[in-house]
Design a protein around this motif. Structure first.
Motif, mmCIF file in Angstrom:
data_model
loop_
_atom_site.group_PDB
_atom_site.id
_atom_site.type_symbol
_atom_site.label_atom_id
_atom_site.label_comp_id
_atom_site.label_asym_id
_atom_site.label_seq_id
_atom_site.Cartn_x
_atom_site.Cartn_y
_atom_site.Cartn_z
ATOM 1 N N TYR A 1 0.836 -1.206 0.000
ATOM 2 C CA TYR A 1 0.000 0.000 0.000
ATOM 3 C C TYR A 1 0.870 1.256 0.000
ATOM 4 O O TYR A 1 2.003 1.235 0.494
ATOM 5 C CB TYR A 1 -0.893 0.048 1.245
ATOM 6 N N GLU A 2 0.310 2.324 -0.504
ATOM 7 C CA GLU A 2 0.909 3.639 -0.346
ATOM 8 C C GLU A 2 -0.054 4.486 0.483
ATOM 9 O O GLU A 2 -1.232 4.612 0.142
ATOM 10 C CB GLU A 2 1.133 4.320 -1.698
ATOM 11 N N VAL A 3 0.469 5.047 1.572
ATOM 12 C CA VAL A 3 -0.330 5.938 2.422
ATOM 13 C C VAL A 3 0.201 7.348 2.205
ATOM 14 O O VAL A 3 1.416 7.582 2.291
ATOM 15 C CB VAL A 3 -0.204 5.552 3.912
ATOM 16 N N SER A 4 -0.694 8.272 1.913
ATOM 17 C CA SER A 4 -0.260 9.646 1.654
ATOM 18 C C SER A 4 -1.196 10.622 2.347
ATOM 19 O O SER A 4 -2.352 10.318 2.643
ATOM 20 C CB SER A 4 -0.224 9.916 0.146
ATOM 21 N N SER B 1 4.303 10.726 2.032
ATOM 22 C CA SER B 1 3.789 9.401 1.689
ATOM 23 C C SER B 1 4.764 8.354 2.197
ATOM 24 O O SER B 1 5.943 8.641 2.395
ATOM 25 C CB SER B 1 3.585 9.252 0.174
ATOM 26 N N PHE B 2 4.235 7.177 2.433
ATOM 27 C CA PHE B 2 5.098 6.039 2.780
ATOM 28 C C PHE B 2 4.465 4.757 2.253
ATOM 29 O O PHE B 2 3.266 4.730 1.929
ATOM 30 C CB PHE B 2 5.353 5.953 4.290
ATOM 31 N N VAL B 3 5.277 3.722 2.147
ATOM 32 C CA VAL B 3 4.829 2.430 1.633
ATOM 33 C C VAL B 3 4.676 1.447 2.781
ATOM 34 O O VAL B 3 5.504 1.416 3.697
ATOM 35 C CB VAL B 3 5.831 1.885 0.588
ATOM 36 N N ILE B 4 3.609 0.655 2.732
ATOM 37 C CA ILE B 4 3.421 -0.460 3.669
ATOM 38 C C ILE B 4 3.613 -1.751 2.893
ATOM 39 O O ILE B 4 2.946 -1.975 1.876
ATOM 40 C CB ILE B 4 2.016 -0.448 4.293
ATOM 41 N N ALA B 5 4.538 -2.580 3.346
ATOM 42 C CA ALA B 5 4.792 -3.869 2.698
ATOM 43 C C ALA B 5 5.449 -4.806 3.702
ATOM 44 O O ALA B 5 6.097 -4.358 4.646
ATOM 45 C CB ALA B 5 5.693 -3.684 1.475
ATOM 46 N N ALA B 6 5.248 -6.113 3.486
ATOM 47 C CA ALA B 6 5.868 -7.087 4.389
ATOM 48 C C ALA B 6 7.375 -7.132 4.189
ATOM 49 O O ALA B 6 8.123 -7.355 5.145
ATOM 50 C CB ALA B 6 5.258 -8.463 4.162
ATOM 51 N N ASP B 7 7.808 -6.941 2.963
ATOM 52 C CA ASP B 7 9.235 -6.938 2.661
ATOM 53 C C ASP B 7 9.552 -5.636 1.950
ATOM 54 O O ASP B 7 9.265 -5.485 0.764
ATOM 55 C CB ASP B 7 9.589 -8.132 1.776
ATOM 56 N N GLY B 8 10.105 -4.711 2.667
ATOM 57 C CA GLY B 8 10.361 -3.405 2.088
ATOM 58 C C GLY B 8 11.833 -3.050 2.120
ATOM 59 O O GLY B 8 12.668 -3.830 2.577
ATOM 60 N N ALA C 1 -8.091 13.317 6.006
ATOM 61 C CA ALA C 1 -7.823 11.885 6.184
ATOM 62 C C ALA C 1 -6.783 11.382 5.195
ATOM 63 O O ALA C 1 -6.899 11.637 3.986
ATOM 64 C CB ALA C 1 -9.119 11.100 6.014
ATOM 65 N N PRO C 2 -5.762 10.672 5.672
ATOM 66 C CA PRO C 2 -4.771 10.102 4.757
ATOM 67 C C PRO C 2 -5.420 9.116 3.783
ATOM 68 O O PRO C 2 -6.433 8.476 4.107
ATOM 69 C CB PRO C 2 -3.801 9.378 5.706
ATOM 70 N N THR C 3 -4.847 9.005 2.611
ATOM 71 C CA THR C 3 -5.309 8.058 1.597
ATOM 72 C C THR C 3 -4.483 6.779 1.684
ATOM 73 O O THR C 3 -3.263 6.832 1.776
ATOM 74 C CB THR C 3 -5.169 8.667 0.191
ATOM 75 N N VAL C 4 -5.165 5.630 1.680
ATOM 76 C CA VAL C 4 -4.483 4.331 1.714
ATOM 77 C C VAL C 4 -4.765 3.632 0.387
ATOM 78 O O VAL C 4 -5.854 3.088 0.176
ATOM 79 C CB VAL C 4 -4.974 3.469 2.887
ATOM 80 N N LYS C 5 -3.791 3.672 -0.509
ATOM 81 C CA LYS C 5 -3.964 3.112 -1.857
ATOM 82 C C LYS C 5 -3.298 1.748 -1.966
ATOM 83 O O LYS C 5 -2.110 1.616 -1.670
ATOM 84 C CB LYS C 5 -3.355 4.069 -2.894
#
Length: 200
Positions: free
Chosen positions: A94-97, A142-149, A187-191
């Motif tokens: 995901y990308e949260v911005s 923005s930041f990225v959410i991932a299990a392996d980043g 509100a932040p966007t979670v894409k």
């Protein structure tokens, strides 16, 4: 007659205890907080930290040690879904911005389905105003959410998070946010970017 009253009393005590244990998260994941505030799926219970909080909310706060500050100290919003309404899960990226938050300081932290920090050693479970400022884009972060980043950069690890949620904390919130959260919170966007084994 006496046996019926005794049986009814025992059943009542058992039901009350089960309800309290569930609400506190001792049985299962526990009851969720109220959804009286909902800003693009970022939800909050505005009774938290006040005398108006119901017994289930107080039990959950006591059990998990979360969300215990009063509104003039901090406010909390949680989302469990991305911007398309799909459940957040650790096999997706995901990308949260977002932009500037209406308060002194803020953070976004990832919790697993049991409301605990995931058991991993990535040391990357939160993103905050300090990191946004360090990235050079405090008002358009923005930041990225991932299990392996990546080990560097704006990354929050979802490893071992399962079906997780995100909690936005805003410390020393602006009075306007307290009075009108649904009108003021940006509100932040979670894409959702991609999921393992499936197209995004």
């Amino acid at each position: 007659m006496i046996l019926s009253l005794l049986a009814g009393g025992i059943l009542g005590i058992a039901a009350g205890a089960a309800s309290a244990f569930y609400a506190a998260g001792i049985i299962g994941s526990g009851a969720s907080f109220g959804d009286q505030i909902d800003v693009n799926s970022w939800k909050s219970d505005w009774t938290i930290g006040s005398a108006a909080a119901n017994p289930w909310t107080r039990a959950r706060v006591a059990r998990h040690g979360l969300l215990a500050l009063t509104k003039d100290e901090a406010v909390y919003f949680t989302t469990a879904t991305d911007s398309d309404g799909a459940r957040l899960k650790d096999d997706c990226t995901y990308e949260v911005s977002g932009g500037e938050m209406p308060g002194l300081w803020w953070s976004v932290t990832l919790y697993d389905g049991e409301s605990y920090l995931p058991r991993n050693k990535d040391n990357a479970l939160s993103f905050d105003k300090t990191k946004a400022a360090a990235s050079g884009a405090p008002d358009a972060w923005s930041f990225v959410i991932a299990a392996d980043g990546p080990e560097t950069g704006n990354w929050v690890s979802s490893k071992a998070g399962g079906a997780f949620d995100l909690t936005l904390r805003i410390y020393k919130p602006d009075l306007a946010l307290i009075e009108d959260p649904e009108g003021v919170l940006p509100a932040p966007t979670v894409k959702r970017l991609a999921c393992k084994g499936a197209a995004s």
